[in-house]
Design a protein around this motif. Sequence first.
Motif, PDB file in Angstrom:
ATOM      1  N   ASN A   2      -1.252   9.534  -0.624  1.00  0.00           N
ATOM      2  CA  ASN A   2      -1.090   9.309  -2.068  1.00  0.00           C
ATOM      3  C   ASN A   2      -1.840  10.354  -2.884  1.00  0.00           C
ATOM      4  O   ASN A   2      -2.483  11.265  -2.343  1.00  0.00           O
ATOM      5  CB  ASN A   2      -1.475   7.867  -2.440  1.00  0.00           C
ATOM      6  CG  ASN A   2      -2.974   7.649  -2.513  1.00  0.00           C
ATOM      7  OD1 ASN A   2      -3.793   8.556  -2.328  1.00  0.00           O
ATOM      8  ND2 ASN A   2      -3.373   6.426  -2.781  1.00  0.00           N
ATOM      9  N   GLN A  44      -3.040   3.191   3.920  1.00  0.00           N
ATOM     10  CA  GLN A  44      -3.754   3.951   2.900  1.00  0.00           C
ATOM     11  C   GLN A  44      -5.271   3.918   3.096  1.00  0.00           C
ATOM     12  O   GLN A  44      -6.025   3.379   2.274  1.00  0.00           O
ATOM     13  CB  GLN A  44      -3.364   3.451   1.508  1.00  0.00           C
ATOM     14  CG  GLN A  44      -1.909   3.728   1.143  1.00  0.00           C
ATOM     15  CD  GLN A  44      -1.637   5.218   0.926  1.00  0.00           C
ATOM     16  OE1 GLN A  44      -1.903   5.759  -0.122  1.00  0.00           O
ATOM     17  NE2 GLN A  44      -1.089   5.872   1.948  1.00  0.00           N
ATOM     18  N   GLU A  87       0.815  -1.213   0.000  1.00  0.00           N
ATOM     19  CA  GLU A  87       0.000   0.000   0.000  1.00  0.00           C
ATOM     20  C   GLU A  87       0.854   1.272   0.000  1.00  0.00           C
ATOM     21  O   GLU A  87       0.564   2.220  -0.724  1.00  0.00           O
ATOM     22  CB  GLU A  87      -0.923   0.007   1.228  1.00  0.00           C
ATOM     23  CG  GLU A  87      -2.028  -1.035   1.197  1.00  0.00           C
ATOM     24  CD  GLU A  87      -3.151  -0.671   0.235  1.00  0.00           C
ATOM     25  OE1 GLU A  87      -3.340   0.526  -0.024  1.00  0.00           O
ATOM     26  OE2 GLU A  87      -3.820  -1.589  -0.259  1.00  0.00           O
ATOM     27  N   SER A  88       1.887   1.302   0.857  1.00  0.00           N
ATOM     28  CA  SER A  88       2.602   2.568   1.070  1.00  0.00           C
ATOM     29  C   SER A  88       4.109   2.438   1.217  1.00  0.00           C
ATOM     30  O   SER A  88       4.776   3.439   1.497  1.00  0.00           O
ATOM     31  CB  SER A  88       2.066   3.223   2.344  1.00  0.00           C
ATOM     32  OG  SER A  88       2.499   2.472   3.486  1.00  0.00           O
ATOM     33  N   TYR A  92      -5.414   9.115   0.003  1.00  0.00           N
ATOM     34  CA  TYR A  92      -5.441   8.020   0.979  1.00  0.00           C
ATOM     35  C   TYR A  92      -4.248   8.150   1.923  1.00  0.00           C
ATOM     36  O   TYR A  92      -3.146   8.517   1.502  1.00  0.00           O
ATOM     37  CB  TYR A  92      -5.447   6.669   0.267  1.00  0.00           C
ATOM     38  CG  TYR A  92      -6.778   6.379  -0.397  1.00  0.00           C
ATOM     39  CD1 TYR A  92      -7.752   5.639   0.257  1.00  0.00           C
ATOM     40  CD2 TYR A  92      -7.062   6.871  -1.664  1.00  0.00           C
ATOM     41  CE1 TYR A  92      -8.982   5.383  -0.336  1.00  0.00           C
ATOM     42  CE2 TYR A  92      -8.299   6.637  -2.273  1.00  0.00           C
ATOM     43  CZ  TYR A  92      -9.248   5.896  -1.598  1.00  0.00           C
ATOM     44  OH  TYR A  92     -10.472   5.656  -2.176  1.00  0.00           O
TER      45      TYR A  92
END
Length: 219
Positions: A93, A102, A84-85, A97
């Motif tokens: 992002n 996120q 996700e991150s 998010y």
Amino acid sequence: MRKSIATYLTLTLTVSFLLFVSFSSDETIDLSKYSTEGLTLNYTVSQDEGIKDNVIASNDVNKTFSPYLGKSFVGFKEALAFKESGGDYFTVNTFGYLGKYQFGASTLKLIGVKNPEQFLKDPELQERAFMANSQRNKWILRRDIKNFVGKRVNGILITESGILAAAHLAGPGNVKKYLRSFGLDNFEDGYGTTIEYYMKRFSGYDTSAIQPNRKAKAI
């Protein structure tokens, strides 16, 4: 010729004598001046030695490799966070998010988080939010987990961890649509990542620590 032989013999005897003297010395080493007194000695073997072979999973494109976490619950959430991150608690992002996992603002409200700015600055709250959201998703998808785990959809083996990862990506409602359409309704996010991809990538983790809870809250 005789002179050459005599020279060779003399040289050989000299070398032999020197070797004999060096190995037959009566000198002994005084060990009394060597001591470990006052030193901190540590003979503990690293815990890495105890890692079992079956924990070191293959590192193919659809598996997250970790000799320490393997397919544990911690391995599941850290692998998901990395996708996700990159595991960054403080990132946002391009779609807004937030954080390590996120989260969108609407999802945060469902689990009791009303201040996104506070959420972004609080790693502990983010971890609680991940667990609360996973518990809520597991309750919503409890029948689909019962009906589809162990079956194949579009050739992909359905597992509980795959379902929960996909629900984190797309929401539990979209996961229901995917499963109940047998893969025809395959949601994708703004970056083109699909439910099917998450089903496959996060397959086979132990998510038994997540207890279904309709009212789960992070705060």
